[in-house]
Design an enzyme around this catalytic site. Structure first.
Site, PDB file in Angstrom:
ATOM      1  N   SER A  80       0.803  -1.221   0.000  1.00  0.00           N
ATOM      2  CA  SER A  80       0.000   0.000   0.000  1.00  0.00           C
ATOM      3  C   SER A  80       0.838   1.275   0.000  1.00  0.00           C
ATOM      4  CB  SER A  80      -0.908   0.021   1.239  1.00  0.00           C
ATOM      5  OG  SER A  80      -1.842  -1.035   1.208  1.00  0.00           O
ATOM      6  N   HIS A 110      -7.420   0.494   5.881  1.00  0.00           N
ATOM      7  CA  HIS A 110      -7.067  -0.900   6.165  1.00  0.00           C
ATOM      8  C   HIS A 110      -7.232  -1.254   7.638  1.00  0.00           C
ATOM      9  CE1 HIS A 110      -5.927  -2.054   2.173  1.00  0.00           C
ATOM     10  NE2 HIS A 110      -5.130  -1.003   2.050  1.00  0.00           N
TER      11      HIS A 110
END
Length: 446
Positions: free
Chosen positions: A301, A371
């Site tokens: 990410s 997340h």
């Protein structure tokens, strides 16, 4: 009992539009007035067939609004399609004195803004759902400058959250046989790693890759959110090999890891309505059934806010001046080899940013919020993981792996949602404690 629609007062709006500043003869004013008039008519309409026709007409009039006319329309929704304070007060007093179900129902009835019913009726038109998603997108663009529109946003988010409930969404795999219209939209919407044409897209849809999207029956050709996955051996620490259209195709049957390298929310009008948890969990479960050898489900990410946070922090922290000065050089990373103090300190500071930098009591980094809110654990930082111009500008090339362990997802989500706990590996927590910012804070406390 008073109906909540009784609180809508068209004369006040007409009076306001007729002030000299409003230029009542302008085309924009006429469009706004016509749109509002149709909305009032729609709220008073009881027949379903005629209601659908009115909804189509009202939406057609709304689509002609822009600039001041659009702002005036949202002003009316905020001011005159809100609950009647007197009716709400009376119903609240009645419920306080006698908390019966009848009084509760009356309170709920009068407290609901009439614009919620307006949105429900606009949704009767063909294409109504898409139009309302687009309406919220336009509303969000002006919300910061017009905070009195917050009630409209809350009502739209409430309704869209119900209409886009997971139960209404279908998960579909995107592959080379998917209609070109959807593939083109995937290329258009991709917000994490831009797709460089059809050749690039084809590589992202090969056998060692997977792409999934959520669709809603009211928007059959519009993906709501999609996720791109690479099947690998081991947890990836660089994104460029995953994006290379010339990279060899890997045998997916030998993969032990699924790397989610891009997750994109496609509809700006659905911002803040979370589908990520459902999507990631379902994709992981589907992949686990297809490839039983998969043991790890992780992301690679971006960290979009790190460089900005570092620059802002350095403005008040003398101990960071040398580091940020070095980062200003175009080839700074060539002087940050393995074991150098610059590399180590950047990694430590990034760990500190991810674990401790806050925005409204939540992690400052938007990707971290996503997340962690979906139950992941922050696992590992990766040096020069994204060497693209955007990656270097946003995060000095650093990227982070979030790991989704399906048995821990619910517990991690609850810890984050109820206590704001950032679930991270011990290694990341240690790096954060050793950063210049953490050490300087410790000295000040000492």
């Amino acid at each position: 009992g008073r109906c909540p629609l009784d609180s809508v007062k068209p004369p006040a709006f007409i009076k306001r539009l007729l002030t000299p500043a409003a230029n009542p003869g302008s085309a924009a004013d006429r469009h706004t007035r016509r749109t509002v008039s149709l909305c009032h008519a729609l709220l008073s309409e009881r027949g379903e067939a005629s209601g659908a026709a009115l909804a189509r007409e009202a939406l057609a009039a709304y689509r002609m609004l822009s600039g001041p006319a659009l702002s005036a329309f949202f002003d009316v929704l905020a001011e005159e399609f809100s609950p009647d304070p007197e009716a709400v007060g009376e119903a609240a007093d009645a419920y306080r004195q006698d908390p019966s179900q009848a009084n509760l129902i009356r309170l709920q009835h009068v407290a609901e803004p009439p614009r919620q019913e307006l949105f429900r009726r606009l949704n009767l038109a063909n294409g109504g759902t898409a139009a309302l998603v687009e309406m919220r997108r336009r509303l969000l663009h002006g919300l910061k400058a017009q905070p009195h529109w917050a009630g409209i946003d809350a009502d739209m988010a409430h309704l869209l959250g119900s209409w886009f409930n997971r139960g209404f969404l279908s998960l579909q795999r995107i592959d080379w046989r998917t209609p070109a219209l959807v593939l083109e939209k995937l290329m258009h919407y991709e917000a994490v790693h831009e797709i460089q044409g059809w050749r690039d897209l084809r590589r992202r849809l090969e056998s060692d890759r997977r792409c999934f999207a959520f669709f809603h029956p009211a928007l059959p050709d519009e993906p709501i959110i999609f996720i791109e996955v690479a099947l690998t051996r081991g947890m990836s620490e660089q994104v460029q090999p995953l994006l290379d259209p010339d990279s060899p195709v890997f045998d997916p049957a030998s993969a032990d890891t699924a790397i989610f390298y891009s997750i994109t929310n496609c509809q700006e009008g659905l911002r803040g309505i979370s589908f990520g948890n459902f999507l990631i969990k379902q994709v992981a479960e589907d992949l686990g059934r297809e490839f039983p050898r998969l043991k790890t489900f992780a992301t690679l990410s971006p960290i979009p806010g790190f460089r900005k946070w570092l620059a802002d922090t350095a403005a008040t922290r003398a101990e960071l001046a040398e580091l940020t000065g070095a980062l200003a050089e175009a080839d700074w990373f060539e002087n940050a080899g393995p074991g150098t103090s610059m590399r180590l300190e950047l990694i430590r500071l990034c760990a500190y940013y991810l674990l401790h930098a806050k925005h409204d009591n939540e992690p400052a980094d938007a990707v971290a919020r996503f997340h962690l809110g979906n139950g992941a654990r922050m696992e590992r930082l990766n040096w020069l993981a994204d060497s693209s111009a955007i990656g270097m500008a946003r995060s000095a090339g650093l990227m982070v792996n979030y790991v989704y362990r399906l048995k821990d997802v619910e517990r991690n989500h609850e810890a984050y949602a109820s206590k704001g706990l950032v679930v991270a590996s011990p290694g990341l927590a240690l790096l954060a404690r050793e950063s210049l910012v953490a050490r300087a804070a410790g000295k000040r406390r000492g």
